[in-house]
Design a protein around this motif. Structure first.
Motif: not given
Length: 308
Positions: A126-130, A138-143, A153-163, A166-169
């Motif tokens: 997504g634009a924000n993560d990009r 990177f620390a903010d992205l991880t946090q 807050m948001m259900p992950n669409l893919l298993p956490l092992s793949q995402d 939560l970039l795809f979510t």
């Protein structure tokens, strides 16, 4: 006498060579027609993407799946009026009048879209993560990912092992926030964006050629024109519509260009030679050049695109 005889003999040899050359071109044209028949130009937009022979490339798979889809969108302030028009269009599509159309409502539901696009989640950011990645935050992205996972807050669409971040979510969430969050509702997809209700009927068009595509699109437009009302607007979009328009315009433009070129040749011939007899050898030369160019084009490139 000898000089005249030699001159006539050389002219005869030249004529024989020309006749042999024209014969070779004609034979080559017939062979090309047999090898490449039916010969036609491509006019669809997706074929302009020369994305190689790798059939498993993500863009190729997604393009192949969605390039034949036409989206019919009904817009109405009154929900009941819009639903009635959308239902009439749906009933017409599933009737025997449109055997080449298949409904894609289930294929464009959120779950179905995730199942298709989720295979290539590594390339969906997504634009924000990009922005965070480009600025090295990177620390903010991880946090952000930890906060969403811990607080649910948001259900992950893919298993956490793949995402795990939560970039795809996040990417799919941004798509939904941009107005693409359609909700399946019976025979179509529904969405409310104040003050209008939108109903989308996605259909795939399965035809064998561009002429059939033009007829199918024209028939679909006539059905939509019959059912829409003053209070309900209907829009159509998708690659097949642009392909049909391009095919029609290219036929008209090629015809006009051919006629203008022929007229120009006749006028230039008359201005230069002041006689019409010379139009015969000029016409033969143009015809041979056209055949030679056609042979090279279709033998080397198979199905060239009309724009290139």
């Amino acid at each position: 006498f000898n000089s005249n005889h030699k001159r006539q003999k050389s002219k005869m040899k030249l004529r024989v060579k020309r006749a042999i050359f024209v014969g070779v071109i004609c034979v080559a044209a017939m062979i090309c027609a047999m090898v490449r028949w039916p010969m036609h130009f491509q006019t669809d937009l997706t074929s302009l993407l020369n994305i190689g022979a790798d059939e498993n490339w993500p863009i190729q798979n997604i393009t192949d799946k969605f390039s034949s889809v036409v989206n019919i969108v009904v817009k109405s302030a009154n929900r009941m009026d819009g639903e009635i028009v959308a239902q009439k269009i749906h009933d017409a599509i599933v009737s025997e009048d449109f055997p080449e159309l298949n409904l894609w409502v289930n294929d464009l539901s959120p779950r179905a879209v995730v199942s298709v696009v989720g295979k290539y989640h590594n390339g969906m950011i997504g634009a924000n993560d990009r922005k965070l990645l480009q600025s090295g935050q990177f620390a903010d992205l991880t946090q952000n990912a930890l906060q969403k996972i811990e607080t649910s807050m948001m259900p992950n669409l893919l298993p956490l092992s793949q995402d795990p971040f939560l970039l795809f979510t996040n990417y799919m969430s941004e798509m939904g926030g941009g107005g693409t969050n359609w909700i399946p509702q019976g025979s179509f997809l529904w969405q409310y964006r104040a003050p209008y209700n939108f109903y989308m009927i996605p259909v795939s068009v399965n035809v064998s050629g561009n002429a059939e595509l033009v007829n199918s699109v024209a028939h679909l437009r006539s059905v939509i024109a019959d059912v829409k009302t003053d209070n309900v607007q209907v829009y159509m979009g998708g690659a097949p519509l642009h392909t049909a328009e391009m095919y029609q315009h290219s036929k008209i433009e090629l015809g006009v260009i051919s006629v203008l070129a022929l007229i120009a040749v006749v006028i230039i011939n008359y201005l230069l030679f002041r006689r019409m007899k010379t139009i015969i050898p000029i016409g033969i030369s143009l015809a041979v050049g056209y055949l030679a160019g056609t042979i090279a084009l279709f033998l080397c490139f198979g199905e060239p695109h009309i724009l290139v």
